[in-house]
Design a protein around this motif. Structure first.
Motif, short mmCIF file in Angstrom:
data_model
loop_
_atom_site.label_atom_id
_atom_site.label_comp_id
_atom_site.label_asym_id
_atom_site.label_seq_id
_atom_site.Cartn_x
_atom_site.Cartn_y
_atom_site.Cartn_z
N LEU A 1 7.46 -4.09 4.38
CA LEU A 1 6.44 -3.30 5.14
C LEU A 1 6.94 -2.33 6.30
CD1 LEU A 1 3.32 -5.83 5.27
CD2 LEU A 1 3.78 -4.07 3.71
N ARG A 2 6.65 -1.30 6.34
CA ARG A 2 6.89 -0.21 7.37
C ARG A 2 6.18 -0.49 8.65
NH1 ARG A 2 6.82 4.62 2.79
NH2 ARG A 2 8.36 3.86 1.69
N ILE A 3 6.92 -0.93 9.63
CA ILE A 3 6.09 -1.29 10.90
C ILE A 3 6.84 -0.40 11.91
CG2 ILE A 3 5.84 -3.15 12.41
CD1 ILE A 3 4.90 -3.47 9.59
N GLN A 4 5.81 0.54 12.36
CA GLN A 4 6.22 1.33 13.18
C GLN A 4 6.10 0.76 14.66
OE1 GLN A 4 7.34 4.36 12.77
NE2 GLN A 4 7.08 3.74 10.47
N SER A 5 5.05 0.10 15.03
CA SER A 5 4.59 -0.47 16.48
C SER A 5 3.41 -1.48 16.31
CB SER A 5 4.19 0.83 17.30
OG SER A 5 3.16 1.27 16.83
N PRO B 1 0.63 -1.36 -0.20
CA PRO B 1 -0.03 0.02 -0.07
C PRO B 1 0.77 1.18 0.12
CG PRO B 1 -0.89 -1.55 1.50
CD PRO B 1 0.31 -2.24 1.10
N SER B 2 1.85 1.30 0.66
CA SER B 2 2.47 2.59 1.06
C SER B 2 3.22 3.17 -0.39
CB SER B 2 3.87 2.44 1.89
OG SER B 2 4.63 1.53 1.74
N LEU B 3 3.42 2.13 -1.18
CA LEU B 3 4.17 2.49 -2.34
C LEU B 3 3.04 3.05 -3.44
CD1 LEU B 3 6.87 -0.35 -3.25
CD2 LEU B 3 7.23 1.95 -2.52
N LEU C 1 -1.43 -2.08 9.08
CA LEU C 1 -2.49 -2.72 9.40
C LEU C 1 -2.46 -4.26 8.41
CD1 LEU C 1 -5.38 -0.22 8.75
CD2 LEU C 1 -4.88 -1.52 10.76
N LEU C 2 -1.84 -4.17 7.04
CA LEU C 2 -1.36 -5.28 6.32
C LEU C 2 -0.52 -6.28 7.18
CD1 LEU C 2 -1.75 -6.77 4.01
CD2 LEU C 2 0.04 -5.40 2.81
N ALA C 3 0.39 -5.62 7.82
CA ALA C 3 1.39 -6.44 8.52
C ALA C 3 0.67 -7.16 9.85
CB ALA C 3 2.49 -5.76 9.16
N ARG C 4 -0.12 -6.39 10.39
CA ARG C 4 -0.97 -7.35 11.56
C ARG C 4 -1.82 -8.32 10.76
NH1 ARG C 4 -1.70 -1.56 13.30
NH2 ARG C 4 -0.45 -1.28 14.83
N LEU C 5 -2.52 -7.98 9.68
CA LEU C 5 -3.24 -9.03 9.04
C LEU C 5 -2.53 -10.40 8.61
CD1 LEU C 5 -6.13 -10.10 8.09
CD2 LEU C 5 -5.38 -8.84 5.74
N ILE C 6 -1.42 -10.33 8.28
CA ILE C 6 -0.30 -11.27 7.63
C ILE C 6 0.03 -12.03 9.25
CG2 ILE C 6 1.98 -11.93 6.96
CD1 ILE C 6 1.60 -9.21 4.85
N GLU C 7 0.29 -11.23 10.04
CA GLU C 7 0.62 -11.78 11.34
C GLU C 7 -0.60 -12.82 12.03
OE1 GLU C 7 3.34 -10.33 15.07
OE2 GLU C 7 1.38 -9.48 15.03
N LEU C 8 -1.69 -12.11 11.95
CA LEU C 8 -2.74 -13.04 12.21
C LEU C 8 -3.04 -14.16 11.40
CD1 LEU C 8 -5.15 -10.04 12.99
CD2 LEU C 8 -4.30 -11.63 14.89
N LEU C 9 -2.65 -14.10 10.24
CA LEU C 9 -3.10 -15.23 9.53
C LEU C 9 -1.83 -16.24 9.48
CD1 LEU C 9 -3.90 -13.34 6.25
CD2 LEU C 9 -5.39 -14.98 7.45
N GLY C 10 -0.96 -15.95 10.35
CA GLY C 10 0.24 -16.94 10.68
C GLY C 10 1.31 -16.78 9.55
N GLU D 1 0.31 3.54 7.20
CA GLU D 1 -0.40 3.12 8.08
C GLU D 1 -1.30 1.76 7.61
OE1 GLU D 1 -4.83 4.35 10.07
OE2 GLU D 1 -3.52 5.97 9.52
N LEU D 2 -1.57 1.80 6.43
CA LEU D 2 -2.08 0.39 5.57
C LEU D 2 -1.02 -0.36 5.52
CD1 LEU D 2 -4.25 2.36 2.86
CD2 LEU D 2 -4.97 1.15 4.66
N ASP D 3 0.24 -0.25 5.46
CA ASP D 3 1.53 -1.20 5.50
C ASP D 3 1.23 -1.86 6.94
OD1 ASP D 3 2.23 -0.31 3.08
OD2 ASP D 3 4.38 0.12 3.63
#
Length: 174
Positions: free
Chosen positions: A168-172, A130-132, A152-161, A148-150
């Motif tokens: 992905l730019r992960i702040q926190s 998304p950020s690109l 949220l996408l990272a969180r979704l990927i993590e939740l999917l295992g 911010e969407l990066d």
């Protein structure tokens, strides 16, 4: 009358993330984490504030599902054996924070994702970063939402295992 045409070249990065579940299990899991957009309720909201509150309820992980295409069914009878489902996911209350600056962002919102099984039977999630996509609008407010969407996408990927791609730019992450 003057006609203005612009062409914007921009980088895109497709992320393909291997998921631990079978395709069918991953599809159920994905659709649980990304619930369908409730158009009927959304259109009944009396104010934007009420819409924001409803989106918080409908998108507990940030995303809602606006459309799903069972690509396998569409391709039935063809020589292509893939299991695949395409989704349009996003959150219109997040997209509005970009839309107010440039309606053309709707070319990239909602995000297009693909859940599929590869030739080995492994399940993958594919999505353009998304950020690109949103950085191409050359507006810092739009770019910040893309980042911010990066997240949220990272969180979704993590939740999917899945393993979060380093791109992905992960702040926190909580």
């Amino acid at each position: 009358m003057t006609s203005t045409t612009t062409a914007v070249e921009h980088p895109s990065r497709r992320l393909s993330v291997r998921l631990p579940e079978t395709y069918d299990a991953a599809r159920v899991h994905y659709e649980t984490l990304v619930p369908p957009f409730d158009a009927t309720r959304s259109y009944q909201m009396a104010s934007w504030e009420a819409t924001l509150e409803l989106a918080e309820i409908n998108a507990p992980h940030g995303f809602m599902r606006y459309h799903r295409t069972d690509v396998s069914a569409v391709m039935a009878g063809s020589p292509s054996p893939w299991k695949a489902t395409e989704y349009l996911i996003g959150n219109h209350t997040i997209a509005e924070r970009m839309f107010r600056h440039d309606p053309a962002i709707m070319l990239h919102a909602p995000l297009r994702t693909l859940l599929y099984a590869d030739a080995k039977g492994d399940t993958l999630l594919a999505v353009d970063q998304p950020s690109l996509l949103f950085a191409s609008y050359d507006n810092p407010e739009i770019g910040a939402v893309g980042e911010e969407l990066d997240e949220l996408l990272a969180r979704l990927i993590e939740l999917l295992g899945g393993k979060i791609p380093s791109q992905l730019r992960i702040q926190s992450l909580p």
